[in-house]
Design an enzyme around this catalytic site. Structure first.
Site, PDB file in Angstrom:
ATOM      1  N   THR A  86      13.284 -39.087 -44.492  1.00 38.67           N
ATOM      2  CA  THR A  86      12.994 -39.364 -45.893  1.00 38.67           C
ATOM      3  C   THR A  86      14.272 -39.573 -46.683  1.00 38.67           C
ATOM      4  O   THR A  86      14.303 -40.354 -47.637  1.00 38.67           O
ATOM      5  CB  THR A  86      12.167 -38.213 -46.494  1.00 38.67           C
ATOM      6  OG1 THR A  86      10.981 -38.026 -45.720  1.00 38.67           O
ATOM      7  CG2 THR A  86      11.779 -38.508 -47.938  1.00 38.67           C
ATOM      8  N   TYR A 101      15.489 -32.111 -33.481  1.00 36.70           N
ATOM      9  CA  TYR A 101      14.521 -32.874 -34.266  1.00 36.70           C
ATOM     10  C   TYR A 101      13.774 -33.838 -33.350  1.00 36.70           C
ATOM     11  O   TYR A 101      14.367 -34.756 -32.797  1.00 36.70           O
ATOM     12  CB  TYR A 101      15.274 -33.625 -35.363  1.00 36.70           C
ATOM     13  CG  TYR A 101      14.453 -34.480 -36.297  1.00 36.70           C
ATOM     14  CD1 TYR A 101      13.076 -34.331 -36.427  1.00 36.70           C
ATOM     15  CD2 TYR A 101      15.083 -35.447 -37.074  1.00 36.70           C
ATOM     16  CE1 TYR A 101      12.348 -35.119 -37.294  1.00 36.70           C
ATOM     17  CE2 TYR A 101      14.360 -36.235 -37.960  1.00 36.70           C
ATOM     18  CZ  TYR A 101      12.999 -36.066 -38.061  1.00 36.70           C
ATOM     19  OH  TYR A 101      12.284 -36.851 -38.926  1.00 36.70           O
ATOM     20  N   LYS A 145      12.407 -28.637 -34.535  1.00 36.85           N
ATOM     21  CA  LYS A 145      11.472 -29.280 -35.449  1.00 36.85           C
ATOM     22  C   LYS A 145      10.619 -30.204 -34.594  1.00 36.85           C
ATOM     23  O   LYS A 145      10.966 -31.347 -34.337  1.00 36.85           O
ATOM     24  CB  LYS A 145      12.224 -30.070 -36.520  1.00 36.85           C
ATOM     25  CG  LYS A 145      11.334 -30.802 -37.504  1.00 36.85           C
ATOM     26  CD  LYS A 145      12.167 -31.685 -38.426  1.00 36.85           C
ATOM     27  CE  LYS A 145      11.276 -32.508 -39.336  1.00 36.85           C
ATOM     28  NZ  LYS A 145      12.044 -33.475 -40.146  1.00 36.85           N
TER      29      LYS A 145
END
Length: 301
Positions: free
Chosen positions: A47, A135, A163
């Site tokens: 994002t 991630y 994550k």
């Protein structure tokens, strides 16, 4: 002691017309989220558009966020890049700028093998003095972590958390069960997804990582609290309110929708970097109809 709490949010990086970091807008986004009760800020994720920022601007994002956070919650900085050398350079910059932890996505041009990914994390964790979160973002990176490979990474000294993600609630719960059972107890297990990630909290994971929460922190704080408490009924009730917005984000791209929501709310998120375009007019119109009611009716106290 765990570093991250139930809700870590990923703000966009507002830009000036010249492409520089719009520092006041970024600081305000961070401050607004912390005031709303989020448990951590993560800059330079998907994002945050890290791939569209040069090294100096990436460092400046971390500096601005660190000043805005002012030690109130942990600050995580994304450090993904196509070479190990660049990852370590971004990591050094992020540490110097005030990051408490680093988020490493497996960015590549040629798709990476499992051994290459494990080697990347081994090299980076040896080189930096902040905990590193793994991630898992196969849509962007074209690398899909098996649970076995994620556990290999989690076993490395210096890895502070993961994550992860799942394609649906059943897969997410299965992955959470394996990770919680087999990863070192020092490794914090978290899941991403603006809708699905809360299933991780319900399954016993430590953290929910989400981008939409950066512009809608009130509703997401309420959701995370319910998820961490194991309150399935309240989670389902609150999910019904955010679901239409999340569906637009899934259909048209999370960063596009986050930027659009920020503009609707007057947060100065600005335009996306070219060649990216904002959502179509009809999508923005639907968001303009949804957002005021959502913020007004589901914001956390």
């Amino acid at each position: 002691m765990p570093l991250l709490g139930p809700l870590v949010v990923y703000p966009p990086t507002p830009r000036t017309v010249d492409g520089d970091v719009a520092e006041e807008a970024l600081a305000a986004l961070v401050d607004r989220a912390v005031d709303a009760g989020v448990d951590g800020i993560a800059v330079l994720g998907s994002t945050g558009g890290a791939a569209y920022l040069d090294r100096a601007r990436r460092r400046r994002v971390v500096e601005v966020a660190a000043e805005a956070v002012a030690g109130r919650v942990p600050l995580v900085a994304g450090v993904g890049a196509t070479t190990t050398e660049a990852v370590i350079a971004h990591s050094d910059d992020a540490v110097a700028a005030g990051a408490d932890a680093l988020l490493l996505g497996t960015v590549s041009y040629l798709p990476l093998t499992d051994d290459e990914v494990v080697g990347l994390f081994a090299d980076v964790t040896r080189a930096v003095d902040r905990p590193v979160w793994a991630y898992h973002n196969p849509t962007t990176t074209r690398f899909s972590f098996t649970v076995e490979t994620l556990l290999r990474v989690a076993a490395l000294p210096g890895v502070g958390g993961v994550k992860d993600r799942g394609i649906d609630a059943a897969e997410l719960r299965a992955r959470a069960a394996r990770l919680l059972a087999d990863a070192p107890t020092t490794v914090e297990v978290g899941f991403s997804g603006d809708l699905l990630g809360v299933e991780g909290l319900l399954a016993g994971a430590r953290t929910w990582h989400t981008g939409l929460a950066s512009v809608l922190p009130g509703p997401y704080v309420a959701l995370a609290r319910a998820g961490a408490a194991g309150d399935r009924a309240e989670v389902d009730r609150l999910l019904d309110a955010v679901r239409p917005v999340v569906e637009l984000a899934l259909a048209h791209g999370g960063p596009r929708v986050v930027h659009a929501i920020g503009e609707i709310l007057g947060l100065g998120t600005g335009r996306l970097p070219a060649p990216l375009l904002p959502p179509a007019h009809e999508v923005v119109t639907r968001l303009e109809q949804m957002i005021p009611e959502l913020v007004g009716t589901t914001a956390a106290p």
